[in-house]
Design a protein around this motif. Structure first.
Motif: not given
Length: 328
Positions: A146-167
């Motif tokens: 969270x220093x240079x990113x956010x919770x939302x960008x973390x979710x986005x970063x891994x979204x292709x690994x767990x498709x369809x998940x909100x977070x």
């Protein structure tokens, strides 16, 4: 003594951060309701990041669950940390994975030191290790994410690994009789909403073995070190609630990092406890509050109903002789 007090006071002031509860509770639905089956789902990680998303493809696998489940465990890799006295031993851990057959690994967070998830060294380490464990590198969000990113960008970063998940910060994984609850306390709190969803799911979870994984150490102030005032949870009521949930719903263990020096074994009751793991990277420090560099092999023995956590040196890749035991 005065110098130590001044240094600790600076650390305390620097670590003070007020996080609005709406940031912590910014999700809808119950993130734990659908268990992600690690015996059936693997991944091909491309190593490319496009528009903030790590490219990946889900593939079908068919793993048999052994009577002794062995899971490599790391925390606080802090890839690229450039402070004085830092040493990284990635190749040793990669060789360890190559010489074993492990279904997945658990990473308790702070994989990033500073910067973005798209950092080539971060992506390379994630991909290389994931490729050796069916593409399943279970990655917990830490405070450094969270220093240079956010919770939302973390979710986005891994979204292709767990498709369809909100977070992807809060998930439930299943590996045969084992349920793994990935929690988010990267802000130093869980938040009421997450804990309510967690309890609701635990009520319905029939698996005989359950563990929590999260970044920030839960039980603090018992080791006589920096955990007494610097690291750990912000709300003691949440700590007590986690302990109650573990006792009431047969959750044997919570795995945490964040502390760096780590290797702290807590037993809340005869059958519940916390293991606070030491940092994967090494850093020599004046006050001896950092890690010498370790990783672990967690063994869930369904024959003996116990968990063994075997410590390895990140530098040599050999066992140190230390083993931590928990009942299940």
């Amino acid at each position: 003594m005065r110098r130590l007090f001044i240094i600790l006071s600076i650390f305390v002031i620097a670590s003070c951060k007020i996080t609005p509860i709406w940031i912590v509770d910014d999700f809808s639905g119950n993130p734990f309701s659908d268990a992600y089956d690690l015996t059936r789902n693997g991944h091909l990680i491309s190593g490319k990041v496009s528009d903030g998303i790590l490219a990946a493809e889900t593939i079908g696998i068919n793993l048999t669950v052994p009577e002794i489940i062995r899971i490599p465990l790391i925390t606080d890799s802090h890839v690229g940390r450039n402070d004085s006295g830092v040493a990284e031993y990635h190749d040793t851990f990669i060789s360890f994975l190559e010489n074993g057959e492990y279904p997945f690994i658990i990473d308790l967070g702070d994989l990033v030191d500073q910067g973005n998830f798209s950092n080539p060294d971060v992506v390379s380490f994630y991909k290389t290790t994931a490729d050796l464990v069916n593409g399943n590198h279970l990655y917990v969000i830490g405070n450094h994410e969270l220093h240079d990113e956010t919770s939302a960008t973390f979710d986005r970063f891994l979204s292709a690994i767990y498709p369809g998940r909100e977070n992807t910060r809060m998930m439930r994984f299943a590996f045969g009789p084992l349920s793994i609850y990935q929690l988010d306390n990267s802000h130093g709190v869980f938040g009421q909403k997450q804990l309510e969803c967690l309890e609701k799911t635990l009520m319905e979870d029939g698996n005989p073995y359950k563990i929590f994984i999260t970044h920030v150490n839960v039980a603090t102030g018992r080791a006589g070190d920096q955990s007494f005032i610097i690291t750990g949870m912000s709300d003691e009521r949440e700590v007590h609630r986690i302990m109650r949930l573990m006792d009431e719903y047969d959750v044997s263990l919570v795995l945490t990092g964040h502390h760096h020096k780590g290797d702290i074994e807590y037993h809340f009751t005869e059958d519940t406890g916390e293991f606070n793991a030491a940092a994967f990277h090494r850093r020599d420090s004046f006050l001896n509050y950092e890690s010498d560099g370790y990783f672990y092999l967690l063994e869930l023995d369904t024959l003996k109903n116990e968990i063994r956590i075997i410590q390895y040196s990140s530098e040599t890749g050999k066992t140190t002789g230390r083993v931590f035991f928990y009942n299940v």
